[in-house]
Design a protein around this motif. Sequence first.
Motif, short mmCIF file in Angstrom:
data_model
loop_
_atom_site.label_atom_id
_atom_site.label_comp_id
_atom_site.label_asym_id
_atom_site.label_seq_id
_atom_site.Cartn_x
_atom_site.Cartn_y
_atom_site.Cartn_z
N PHE A 180 14.78 -22.26 132.38
CA PHE A 180 13.40 -22.38 132.85
C PHE A 180 13.38 -22.77 134.34
O PHE A 180 12.59 -22.24 135.13
CB PHE A 180 12.63 -23.42 132.04
CG PHE A 180 12.10 -22.93 130.72
CD1 PHE A 180 11.39 -21.75 130.63
CD2 PHE A 180 12.30 -23.66 129.55
CE1 PHE A 180 10.90 -21.29 129.42
CE2 PHE A 180 11.81 -23.21 128.33
CZ PHE A 180 11.11 -22.03 128.27
N THR A 181 14.24 -23.69 134.71
CA THR A 181 14.31 -24.14 136.09
C THR A 181 14.69 -22.99 137.02
O THR A 181 14.08 -22.80 138.08
CB THR A 181 15.32 -25.29 136.23
OG1 THR A 181 14.86 -26.42 135.49
CG2 THR A 181 15.48 -25.71 137.69
N ASP A 182 15.69 -22.21 136.63
CA ASP A 182 16.12 -21.09 137.47
C ASP A 182 15.01 -20.06 137.64
O ASP A 182 14.89 -19.45 138.71
CB ASP A 182 17.34 -20.42 136.84
CG ASP A 182 18.60 -21.27 136.93
OD1 ASP A 182 18.61 -22.22 137.74
OD2 ASP A 182 19.55 -20.99 136.18
N ILE A 183 14.20 -19.86 136.61
CA ILE A 183 13.12 -18.88 136.67
C ILE A 183 11.99 -19.34 137.56
O ILE A 183 11.45 -18.57 138.37
CB ILE A 183 12.60 -18.59 135.24
CG1 ILE A 183 13.63 -17.77 134.47
CG2 ILE A 183 11.24 -17.87 135.28
CD1 ILE A 183 13.41 -17.78 132.98
N HIS A 184 11.61 -20.60 137.44
CA HIS A 184 10.40 -21.07 138.12
C HIS A 184 10.64 -21.64 139.52
O HIS A 184 9.70 -21.68 140.33
CB HIS A 184 9.70 -22.12 137.26
CG HIS A 184 9.09 -21.56 136.01
ND1 HIS A 184 8.02 -20.70 136.04
CD2 HIS A 184 9.42 -21.71 134.70
CE1 HIS A 184 7.69 -20.36 134.79
NE2 HIS A 184 8.53 -20.96 133.97
N ARG A 185 11.87 -22.08 139.82
CA ARG A 185 12.11 -22.71 141.12
C ARG A 185 11.78 -21.79 142.30
O ARG A 185 11.12 -22.25 143.27
CB ARG A 185 13.54 -23.21 141.21
CG ARG A 185 13.89 -23.74 142.62
CD ARG A 185 15.23 -24.42 142.69
NE ARG A 185 15.11 -25.83 142.32
CZ ARG A 185 15.85 -26.43 141.40
NH1 ARG A 185 16.73 -25.72 140.71
NH2 ARG A 185 15.68 -27.71 141.14
N PRO A 186 12.19 -20.51 142.32
CA PRO A 186 11.90 -19.69 143.50
C PRO A 186 10.41 -19.56 143.80
O PRO A 186 10.00 -19.63 144.97
CB PRO A 186 12.51 -18.33 143.13
CG PRO A 186 13.58 -18.65 142.13
CD PRO A 186 13.02 -19.79 141.33
N ARG A 187 9.60 -19.38 142.77
CA ARG A 187 8.16 -19.23 143.00
C ARG A 187 7.55 -20.53 143.51
O ARG A 187 6.76 -20.53 144.47
CB ARG A 187 7.46 -18.78 141.72
CG ARG A 187 5.94 -18.75 141.84
CD ARG A 187 5.28 -18.10 140.65
NE ARG A 187 5.80 -18.58 139.37
CZ ARG A 187 5.50 -18.07 138.19
NH1 ARG A 187 4.67 -17.05 138.12
NH2 ARG A 187 6.01 -18.56 137.08
N ILE A 188 7.89 -21.63 142.88
CA ILE A 188 7.32 -22.91 143.29
C ILE A 188 7.72 -23.24 144.73
O ILE A 188 6.90 -23.70 145.54
CB ILE A 188 7.75 -24.02 142.31
CG1 ILE A 188 7.03 -23.83 140.98
CG2 ILE A 188 7.47 -25.41 142.88
CD1 ILE A 188 7.47 -24.78 139.88
N ALA A 189 8.98 -22.98 145.07
CA ALA A 189 9.43 -23.24 146.44
C ALA A 189 8.67 -22.37 147.44
O ALA A 189 8.26 -22.85 148.51
CB ALA A 189 10.93 -22.98 146.54
#
Length: 310
Positions: free
Chosen positions: A142-151
């Motif tokens: 989940f972290t790998d999926i969402h981190r790029p967008r949030i950043a």
Amino acid sequence: MTFPQMLASAEAAHPIVLDGGLGTAAEDRGIDLDHHLWSAELIRTGPDTLAEVHAAFASAGARILTTASYQATPLGFARAGISAEEGHRIIGESVRIARRAADRTAAAGRGTLVAGSVGPYGAALGDGAEYTGDYRLTPEEFTDIHRPRIAALAEAGADLLAVETQPRLDEIRAIVGLAEETDLPVWVSVTLQDGTDTVAPALPDGSSLADVAKAATASASVLAIGVNCVRSSLVAPALEELSAHTAMPLIAYPNSGEIYDASAMEWRDDRAEAGIGSWPVAEWTRLGARIVGGCCRVRPDDIAVLSHRG
């Protein structure tokens, strides 16, 4: 005005009004959103149309505009043949397009904020999984999926993060943990099992709203919680349950009244509820809602109705 300041000034009689269905308003303009990126495809192929949609909601009275990044994920970009670097740029552009529409309201003496939309992993699957929560990933995945967008949303200057239409508690925890790294304020809104109105409201994965409230209040970044992309008749029971477990401001932005058939992947009006004008907003605000708006099939004219009532 910041999101915390806006929340602090919100009153039951005058809740903060959100925008509505970005995809619906785009389709009304003849845009085909049958794409892996859904409305996020507009960021690169129809930025002017996207800007018009944001501006229409702002003109209707929306105080917060959500970006078109709901379905902008590594999975969606890969399926569309878009590199990670280009995906980062596209997500950032979603903020800049919404910001231009928000800035137009400043001349009228009304501040409008930009919320970076963070949809669930299930939205990227394109099979209705965002309504069922029928997928399993590890916290690290989940972290790998969402981190790029949030950043990318934070880097582009979003005022807050809208962690929305969430069907799974484990995914919410992972996203909130990432959001804490940005120092941006957050709202968390969940979708619900679409059972009878007499059953205690719960997430599609079976998690209780008490558990959602506990997870949200454990983070200093989360300033509001609630429900979205649900039938309007499910809102009051959900808000009542949430208010029993937190004093945090609540948020509600249901669908227009048409019912989404996840198996057929289409909206049906044969079981439609009454429209926006009949929404019991006063009851929702009595239960603690300080932010109201619309989700799927809610258009700028509908938001104008909510703004007038507020």
